[in-house]
Write a protein that holds these residues in place. Sequence first.
Motif, PDB file in Angstrom:
ATOM      1  N   ALA A   1       0.829  -1.207   0.000  1.00 36.59           N
ATOM      2  CA  ALA A   1       0.000   0.000   0.000  1.00 36.59           C
ATOM      3  C   ALA A   1       0.870   1.268   0.000  1.00 36.59           C
ATOM      4  CB  ALA A   1      -0.910  -0.023   1.228  1.00 36.59           C
ATOM      5  N   ILE A   2       0.189   2.380  -0.212  1.00 35.13           N
ATOM      6  CA  ILE A   2       0.857   3.684  -0.323  1.00 35.13           C
ATOM      7  C   ILE A   2       0.331   4.592   0.785  1.00 35.13           C
ATOM      8  CG2 ILE A   2       1.155   5.704  -1.807  1.00 35.13           C
ATOM      9  CD1 ILE A   2       0.557   3.748  -4.180  1.00 35.13           C
ATOM     10  N   LEU A   3       1.242   5.313   1.435  1.00 30.77           N
ATOM     11  CA  LEU A   3       0.845   6.275   2.472  1.00 30.77           C
ATOM     12  C   LEU A   3       1.184   7.676   1.985  1.00 30.77           C
ATOM     13  CD1 LEU A   3      -0.252   6.723   5.362  1.00 30.77           C
ATOM     14  CD2 LEU A   3       2.130   6.696   6.146  1.00 30.77           C
ATOM     15  N   LEU A   4       0.149   8.510   1.867  1.00 31.39           N
ATOM     16  CA  LEU A   4       0.339   9.908   1.475  1.00 31.39           C
ATOM     17  C   LEU A   4       0.253  10.781   2.720  1.00 31.39           C
ATOM     18  CD1 LEU A   4       0.499  12.350  -0.425  1.00 31.39           C
ATOM     19  CD2 LEU A   4      -1.952  12.066  -0.882  1.00 31.39           C
ATOM     20  N   PHE A   5       1.356  11.420   3.060  1.00 34.53           N
ATOM     21  CA  PHE A   5       1.396  12.332   4.204  1.00 34.53           C
ATOM     22  C   PHE A   5       0.815  13.675   3.770  1.00 34.53           C
ATOM     23  CE2 PHE A   5       4.149  15.532   6.510  1.00 34.53           C
ATOM     24  CZ  PHE A   5       3.368  15.536   7.656  1.00 34.53           C
ATOM     25  N   ALA A   6      -0.296  14.076   4.395  1.00 32.59           N
ATOM     26  CA  ALA A   6      -1.037  15.254   3.944  1.00 32.59           C
ATOM     27  C   ALA A   6      -0.438  16.549   4.477  1.00 32.59           C
ATOM     28  CB  ALA A   6      -2.492  15.134   4.401  1.00 32.59           C
ATOM     29  N   ASP A   7      -0.478  17.565   3.641  1.00 31.56           N
ATOM     30  CA  ASP A   7      -0.110  18.921   4.042  1.00 31.56           C
ATOM     31  C   ASP A   7      -1.413  19.688   4.320  1.00 31.56           C
ATOM     32  OD1 ASP A   7       2.425  21.041   3.590  1.00 31.56           O
ATOM     33  OD2 ASP A   7       0.427  21.901   3.394  1.00 31.56           O
ATOM     34  N   HIS A   8      -1.503  20.334   5.465  1.00 33.28           N
ATOM     35  CA  HIS A   8      -2.738  21.034   5.841  1.00 33.28           C
ATOM     36  C   HIS A   8      -2.430  22.003   6.974  1.00 33.28           C
ATOM     37  CE1 HIS A   8      -3.082  18.768   9.629  1.00 33.28           C
ATOM     38  NE2 HIS A   8      -2.509  17.789   8.937  1.00 33.28           N
ATOM     39  N   ASP A   9      -3.436  22.798   7.346  1.00 33.94           N
ATOM     40  CA  ASP A   9      -3.266  23.696   8.497  1.00 33.94           C
ATOM     41  C   ASP A   9      -4.202  23.301   9.630  1.00 33.94           C
ATOM     42  OD1 ASP A   9      -5.712  24.448   7.564  1.00 33.94           O
ATOM     43  OD2 ASP A   9      -5.228  26.573   7.280  1.00 33.94           O
TER      44      ASP A   9
ATOM     45  N   ASP B   1      -3.657   5.254   1.410  1.00 37.09           N
ATOM     46  CA  ASP B   1      -4.168   5.850   2.641  1.00 37.09           C
ATOM     47  C   ASP B   1      -3.562   7.240   2.779  1.00 37.09           C
ATOM     48  OD1 ASP B   1      -5.396   3.438   3.054  1.00 37.09           O
ATOM     49  OD2 ASP B   1      -3.959   2.752   4.578  1.00 37.09           O
ATOM     50  N   ILE B   2      -4.342   8.176   3.288  1.00 34.09           N
ATOM     51  CA  ILE B   2      -3.849   9.531   3.548  1.00 34.09           C
ATOM     52  C   ILE B   2      -3.685   9.711   5.054  1.00 34.09           C
ATOM     53  CG2 ILE B   2      -4.351  11.990   3.378  1.00 34.09           C
ATOM     54  CD1 ILE B   2      -5.788  11.520   0.814  1.00 34.09           C
ATOM     55  N   LEU B   3      -2.516  10.151   5.467  1.00 31.83           N
ATOM     56  CA  LEU B   3      -2.250  10.428   6.881  1.00 31.83           C
ATOM     57  C   LEU B   3      -2.434  11.918   7.152  1.00 31.83           C
ATOM     58  CD1 LEU B   3      -1.219   9.775   9.738  1.00 31.83           C
ATOM     59  CD2 LEU B   3       1.121  10.106   8.862  1.00 31.83           C
ATOM     60  N   VAL B   4      -3.387  12.230   8.026  1.00 29.45           N
ATOM     61  CA  VAL B   4      -3.588  13.602   8.483  1.00 29.45           C
ATOM     62  C   VAL B   4      -3.097  13.661   9.928  1.00 29.45           C
ATOM     63  CG1 VAL B   4      -5.267  15.416   8.985  1.00 29.45           C
ATOM     64  CG2 VAL B   4      -5.535  13.982   6.942  1.00 29.45           C
ATOM     65  N   ALA B   5      -1.939  14.271  10.120  1.00 36.27           N
ATOM     66  CA  ALA B   5      -1.346  14.397  11.455  1.00 36.27           C
ATOM     67  C   ALA B   5      -1.470  15.840  11.914  1.00 36.27           C
ATOM     68  CB  ALA B   5       0.123  13.975  11.436  1.00 36.27           C
ATOM     69  N   GLY B   6      -2.012  16.051  13.084  1.00 40.21           N
ATOM     70  CA  GLY B   6      -2.176  17.418  13.565  1.00 40.21           C
ATOM     71  C   GLY B   6      -2.853  17.445  14.907  1.00 40.21           C
ATOM     72  N   GLN B   7      -3.560  18.527  15.157  1.00 42.98           N
ATOM     73  CA  GLN B   7      -4.350  18.670  16.378  1.00 42.98           C
ATOM     74  C   GLN B   7      -5.633  19.395  16.009  1.00 42.98           C
ATOM     75  OE1 GLN B   7      -5.020  17.322  18.950  1.00 42.98           O
ATOM     76  NE2 GLN B   7      -4.054  18.238  20.738  1.00 42.98           N
ATOM     77  N   ASN B   8      -6.766  18.856  16.422  1.00 47.08           N
ATOM     78  CA  ASN B   8      -8.063  19.384  15.985  1.00 47.08           C
ATOM     79  C   ASN B   8      -8.129  19.426  14.458  1.00 47.08           C
ATOM     80  OD1 ASN B   8      -8.901  19.840  18.684  1.00 47.08           O
ATOM     81  ND2 ASN B   8      -7.715  21.742  18.716  1.00 47.08           N
TER      82      ASN B   8
END
Length: 311
Positions: free
Chosen positions: A2-10, A33-40
Amino acid sequence: MAILLFADHDNAVLSEQTVRALTAATQIGEEIDILVAGQNASGAAEAAAKLAGIRKVLLAEQDALEHRLAEPTAALILALSGDYGTILAPATTTGKNVLPRVAALLDVMQISEITEVVAADTFKRPIYAGNAIEVVQSTEAKKVLTVRTASFAPAGAAAAPAPVQVVETGAEAASLSRFVENMLSKSERPELGSARIIVSGGRALGSDEKFRSVLNPVADKLGAAVGASRAAVDAGYAPNDFQVGQTGKIVAPDLYVACGISGAIQHLAGMKDSKIIVAINSDEEAPIFQVADYGIVGDLFEILPELERQL
């Protein structure tokens, strides 16, 4: 695998660069799969779930991930990496900060700023400031890539949202760095990296005051972002985040208006993928005319005000 796409976001909004990087991922394989790492960051995760071609969204939330510092974010990706053969991210500030650390922790090479997917293990990327294209085949068990998003169209919307799965986060590396402050220029103009129209100025504008008084009215009429050459930034005519080029932002708008820009290799590397390039320069021998679709030889202090009046 599988492929993991690390997402860019605010945390609230998913960046368009992530949507474009997803297109590159879909050309590599199908289980994405898309990884959304952050807070809230549920807003960004929900936006990611609506994109076509993904299996699921992984949502990791922790105070240490709020600003996606390299150390805790790379530790998170490393913990998830066992299920993935390819890990990629858009070549944004965050992607270029985190992915090299991931590659180092996995003890594999990183393939930076791919512009084309030839096969699942073979990619094209620019070298020598974009004057040559290198074809790279990776035999690594895990591939770590950053994507030059200007080379890929945005992915479409899904018929139904993908599931969002919350993943556990550890405290590894959380104390190695800390976020202090974001110092960002505020502007009502479109963001330079995703703008459809860019009006960009060079050192020929002569001063910060002339840069703003001559370029801004044209940009206002066009609804455009304002960019600058490295020479203009170095001279203090424009802030650093305006810089377009190899050491600045890579852009590919529908229309790029280069005003008083000579066309040095450093600048061309950042904007030559623009769909239509208009060059305005008093030097008819300027290299910018070699890549321009339309060229105007003349005094930009006369041409730009006249263009603004005509618009």
